[in-house]
Scaffold this active site. Structure first.
Site, short mmCIF file in Angstrom:
data_model
loop_
_atom_site.label_atom_id
_atom_site.label_comp_id
_atom_site.label_asym_id
_atom_site.label_seq_id
_atom_site.Cartn_x
_atom_site.Cartn_y
_atom_site.Cartn_z
N LYS A 1 -0.70 -8.54 43.81
CA LYS A 1 -1.44 -7.91 42.72
C LYS A 1 -2.54 -7.01 43.28
O LYS A 1 -2.74 -5.89 42.80
CB LYS A 1 -2.08 -8.98 41.82
CG LYS A 1 -1.10 -9.66 40.90
CD LYS A 1 -1.72 -10.85 40.17
CE LYS A 1 -0.61 -11.61 39.45
NZ LYS A 1 -1.04 -12.89 38.87
N GLN B 1 -5.67 -16.76 38.23
CA GLN B 1 -4.30 -17.09 38.65
C GLN B 1 -3.99 -18.54 38.27
O GLN B 1 -4.78 -19.45 38.52
CB GLN B 1 -4.15 -16.88 40.17
CG GLN B 1 -2.76 -17.14 40.71
CD GLN B 1 -1.72 -16.15 40.19
OE1 GLN B 1 -2.03 -15.00 39.90
NE2 GLN B 1 -0.50 -16.59 40.04
N ASP C 1 -4.54 -10.61 30.99
CA ASP C 1 -3.36 -11.47 31.09
C ASP C 1 -2.79 -11.79 29.69
O ASP C 1 -1.68 -12.31 29.58
CB ASP C 1 -3.78 -12.78 31.77
CG ASP C 1 -2.92 -13.13 32.95
OD1 ASP C 1 -2.01 -12.34 33.30
OD2 ASP C 1 -3.13 -14.21 33.52
#
Ligand code: GUN
Length: 287
Positions: A57, A101, A124
């Site tokens: 990422k 994460q 997200d």
């Protein structure tokens, strides 16, 4: 009878590269106005798979001219320490998007962390506000993997209105949001999971199959309706170290009109969609 057409292999790598180039152009045009789109990435503990995801990422973000603030915390981090970091990132005017994460190491409560995010920075798309807006058909940030799946369906011109779509797996990250997206696109959506009585029967009726269970090749090729479109979200490593999806690819490709390979299908889309959300967040907050 005509011989069946060979399946289209949906090239997620190419679609993702195109999206990343669009994102880079948008990020550059923000930069020209003095705004550096910035993503904060929070990684807790030392799960090796998560470390790889975060590295990928970070690299993709920098290539797309998106700034990254890395926050690597030890597995011993407390809930209060993590909450304090989220609070700091929520308040930081430079940070446009926050990615925590997942999974978080035990005993950290991921639900509480996600709920603490500023919804305006929830790139997200997992905050209750983001998912609520998606359920209401007015999405703000759409979760990245489901968003990538929808782009791949668009890529092959899938006719979703009125189509029978079967989603296998009901995770918050993939199954639930993609069922909402397909419903918003007027598909007739069936959500299947471990308690589904006749999974093969459900898949056999589907015009669109989304497999997101994380079990190697559990969707058998002969379940696929001829002409169906198959999106395989699974990435599973077999005992021999080979990456396979949730769908028995070679057999399914004999019947599908279009199918995503693993790797190189859905996988590359997730990061591209995350960067797209980040630049969208920067534009909304500061554009
Ligand atoms: N872990 C695996 N996939 C994802 C994702 O899309 N977002 C986050 N935050 N964690 C993940």
């Amino acid at each position: 009878m005509d011989a069946p057409q060979p399946a289209i292999f949906i090239d997620g790598k190419a679609v993702a590269a195109r999206l990343r180039a669009e994102v880079a152009a948008a990020a550059m045009s923000l930069r020209a106005r003095g705004v550096a789109a910035t993503l904060a990435v929070v990684l807790v503990g030392d799960d090796p798979a998560s470390a790889v995801y975060v590295r990928n990422k970070t690299r993709a973000a920098r290539e797309a001219s998106v700034d990254v603030r890395d926050h690597k915390l030890p597995a011993t981090t407390t809930q209060a320490e993590l909450a304090a970091l989220i609070d700091q990132l929520n308040r930081d005017p430079v940070v446009d998007g926050i990615l925590v994460q997942l999974p978080l190491p035990a005993p950290l409560d991921a639900e509480a962390v996600i709920a603490a995010l500023d919804p305006a920075k929830d790139v997200d798309g997992l905050h209750p506000t983001s998912l609520g807006l998606l359920a209401r058909g007015r999405p703000s940030f759409v979760p990245c993997t489901p968003s990538g799946c929808m782009r791949l369906l668009g890529e092959v011109g899938a006719e979703l209105a009125g189509a029978r779509a079967v989603v296998i797996g009901r995770s918050l990250l993939v199954g639930k949001p993609i069922a909402l997206l397909l419903g918003n696109a007027n598909a007739t959506v069936t959500m299947c999971h471990s308690r589904t009585r006749d999974l093969a029967g459900e898949v056999r009726r589907a015009d669109v199959v989304i497999a997101a269970v994380g079990r190697p090749e559990m969707v058998r090729g002969d379940w696929i309706q001829p002409g169906a479109i198959v999106i395989d979200v699974g990435i599973n490593r077999t005992a021999d170290g080979v990456l396979v999806g949730d769908v028995e690819f070679a057999a399914a490709a004999q019947r599908a009109r279009a199918i995503t390979p693993v790797p190189g299908g859905v996988g590359p889309m997730t990061i591209a969609c995350l960067l797209d959300n980040t630049v969208a967040a920067a534009r909304r907050r500061r554009g």
